[in-house]
Design an enzyme around this catalytic site. Structure first.
Site, PDB file in Angstrom:
ATOM      1  N   TYR A 138     -10.173   6.658 -13.436  1.00 43.85           N
ATOM      2  CA  TYR A 138     -11.243   5.899 -12.801  1.00 43.85           C
ATOM      3  C   TYR A 138     -11.142   5.980 -11.289  1.00 43.85           C
ATOM      4  O   TYR A 138     -10.128   6.430 -10.740  1.00 43.85           O
ATOM      5  CB  TYR A 138     -11.229   4.439 -13.279  1.00 43.85           C
TER       6      TYR A 138
ATOM      7  N   LYS B 118      -4.715   8.118 -11.454  1.00 41.80           N
ATOM      8  CA  LYS B 118      -5.426   6.823 -11.511  1.00 41.80           C
ATOM      9  C   LYS B 118      -5.992   6.608 -12.911  1.00 41.80           C
ATOM     10  O   LYS B 118      -7.193   6.763 -13.152  1.00 41.80           O
ATOM     11  CB  LYS B 118      -6.527   6.785 -10.430  1.00 41.80           C
TER      12      LYS B 118
ATOM     13  N   GLU C 232       4.449  -0.431  -4.439  1.00 43.53           N
ATOM     14  CA  GLU C 232       3.096  -0.769  -3.969  1.00 43.53           C
ATOM     15  C   GLU C 232       2.693  -2.098  -4.582  1.00 43.53           C
ATOM     16  O   GLU C 232       3.480  -2.732  -5.294  1.00 43.53           O
ATOM     17  CB  GLU C 232       2.106   0.344  -4.323  1.00 43.53           C
TER      18      GLU C 232
ATOM     19  N   LEU D 215       0.200   5.213  -6.172  1.00 45.60           N
ATOM     20  CA  LEU D 215      -1.110   5.853  -6.127  1.00 45.60           C
ATOM     21  C   LEU D 215      -1.358   6.332  -4.697  1.00 45.60           C
ATOM     22  O   LEU D 215      -1.037   5.624  -3.733  1.00 45.60           O
ATOM     23  CB  LEU D 215      -2.206   4.851  -6.524  1.00 45.60           C
TER      24      LEU D 215
HETATM   25  N1  PDD Z   1      -7.027   0.051  -6.940  1.00 43.59           N
HETATM   26  N2  PDD Z   1      -2.334   1.419  -5.627  1.00 43.59           N
HETATM   27  C1  PDD Z   1      -2.835   1.057  -6.821  1.00 43.59           C
HETATM   28  C2  PDD Z   1      -1.892   0.844  -7.951  1.00 43.59           C
HETATM   29  C3  PDD Z   1      -4.228   0.887  -6.976  1.00 43.59           C
HETATM   30  O1  PDD Z   1      -4.723   0.535  -8.174  1.00 43.59           O
HETATM   31  C4  PDD Z   1      -5.086   1.082  -5.868  1.00 43.59           C
HETATM   32  C5  PDD Z   1      -6.568   0.918  -5.973  1.00 43.59           C
HETATM   33  C6  PDD Z   1      -4.504   1.448  -4.643  1.00 43.59           C
HETATM   34  C7  PDD Z   1      -5.346   1.701  -3.410  1.00 43.59           C
HETATM   35  O2  PDD Z   1      -6.104   2.882  -3.554  1.00 43.59           O
HETATM   36  P1  PDD Z   1      -7.465   3.060  -2.749  1.00 43.59           P
HETATM   37  O3  PDD Z   1      -7.141   2.811  -1.322  1.00 43.59           O
HETATM   38  O4  PDD Z   1      -7.845   4.450  -3.006  1.00 43.59           O
HETATM   39  O5  PDD Z   1      -8.439   2.037  -3.295  1.00 43.59           O
HETATM   40  C8  PDD Z   1      -3.132   1.626  -4.558  1.00 43.59           C
HETATM   41  C9  PDD Z   1      -8.442  -0.137  -7.155  1.00 43.59           C
HETATM   42  C10 PDD Z   1      -9.143  -0.678  -5.971  1.00 43.59           C
HETATM   43  C11 PDD Z   1      -8.649  -0.964  -8.421  1.00 43.59           C
HETATM   44  O6  PDD Z   1      -7.942  -0.670  -9.374  1.00 43.59           O
HETATM   45  O7  PDD Z   1      -9.498  -1.839  -8.450  1.00 43.59           O
END
Ligand code: PDD
Length: 286
Positions: free
Chosen positions: A33, A150, A182, A206
């Site tokens: 996703y 992801k 994270e 991620l």
């Molecule tokens: N989550 N780390 C994890 C485990 C994440 O699920 C996410 C993003 C990030 C940040 O990635 P980005 O900057 O590309 O949004 C880091 C999304 C927002 C979610 O699951 O809703």
């Protein structure tokens, strides 16, 4: 207004959109996703999200569900149909519906399932939480070993969010061998003087799209960027801490495991990076 969502080529009212019970996403979390934020009705860093989607798909031997032009068209159409000014678009691609349950991947020519929907968040850029900051607790990182992909396998992050809620705080930061990997759904940082410290890219985290942009803007603004692991106690003793994600942009972290970080209020570096990020990304939005 009923939300219009996208499923396998169709724009439908949300209560008419369905996916098979045999879908690999439903039975095996066999799907990937992306979450793209929307500001002023435009997509933020869409290119980055599409590149990461392709990486996730290819790591799992899944074919792209459609062209990149189709993907941007779907996102824009959902923004238009749902009149989104600020919010997010969730896109999910699964390995599809093989018509039964099996651990073996179905034939590569099986059509993937593609689903997308909007979340309307009128104060996304002006979130009240950004003014007070997040309080976090640390929890052991018990996720699988490929969190750089992801996937929709989000049970443990969801449990960690509930642990935070039960502790009366906003989020959890995962730790592995005493160092922070994270947040539940965001990347984690600390600030010491002019230096911004965040874990280096690997299969442990991620590869955040917001992270890449924020580190670029930080370097342009003459901050030093150091990519290495840090411990909870180092974070508690830092001048500032923050998290980044498409859903929160740059979010100050003001307390870790009950100890205030710095002044215990959002610090100048996180506040400035949030402003720069929002300005630059709004300018580049598509
Ligand atoms: N989550 N780390 C994890 C485990 C994440 O699920 C996410 C993003 C990030 C940040 O990635 P980005 O900057 O590309 O949004 C880091 C999304 C927002 C979610 O699951 O809703």
């Amino acid at each position: 207004m009923t939300r219009t969502v996208f499923v396998n080529g169709h724009y439908l009212p949300e209560d008419q959109a369905t996916v098979s019970i045999f879908d690999r996403g439903f039975l095996m979390a066999d799907g990937v996703y992306e979450v793209t934020s929307v500001l002023d009705g435009k997509l933020i860093d869409f290119d980055g999200h599409i590149k990461r989607l392709h990486r996730s798909l290819s790591e799992l031997d899944m074919a792209a569900p459609c062209s990149d032009d189709d993907l941007i068209a779907i996102h824009r159409e959902l923004v238009r149909l749902n009149q989104i000014d600020q919010g997010m678009i969730y896109l999910q691609v699964t390995r599809g519906n093989p018509g039964d349950r099996s651990f073996v991947f179905p034939a590569a020519d099986l059509a993937p399932t593609i689903v997308a929907f909007t979340q309307n968040i009128p104060n996304l850029a002006d979130a009240p939480a950004a003014k007070t900051g997040f309080k976090v607790i640390s929890v052991p990182d018990m996720r699988w070993g490929r969190v750089d992909i992801k996937t929709t396998q989000l049970l443990y992050p969801s449990m960690a969010k509930m642990m935070a809620k039960k502790a009366g705080v906003d989020d959890s930061w995962f730790t592995e061998n005493d160092t922070v990997t994270e947040g539940t759904s965001n990347n984690a940082y600390i600030v010491k003087g002019n230096r911004i410290i965040t874990r280096q890219l690997s299969t442990d985290i991620l590869h955040g799209i917001t992270r890449a942009a924020v580190l670029r803007f930080a370097a342009e603004a003459q901050f030093e960027v150091e990519e290495r692991p840090f411990t909870i106690s180092e974070a508690q003793d830092a001048d500032e801490a923050f998290s980044t994600a498409a859903s929160i942009f740059v979010m100050p972290v003001v307390e870790i495991d009950g100890k205030p970080v710095g002044s215990g209020k959002p610090g100048p570096v996180a506040t400035r990076l949030r402003e720069i990020y929002l300005d630059e990304m709004r300018r580049a939005a598509v």
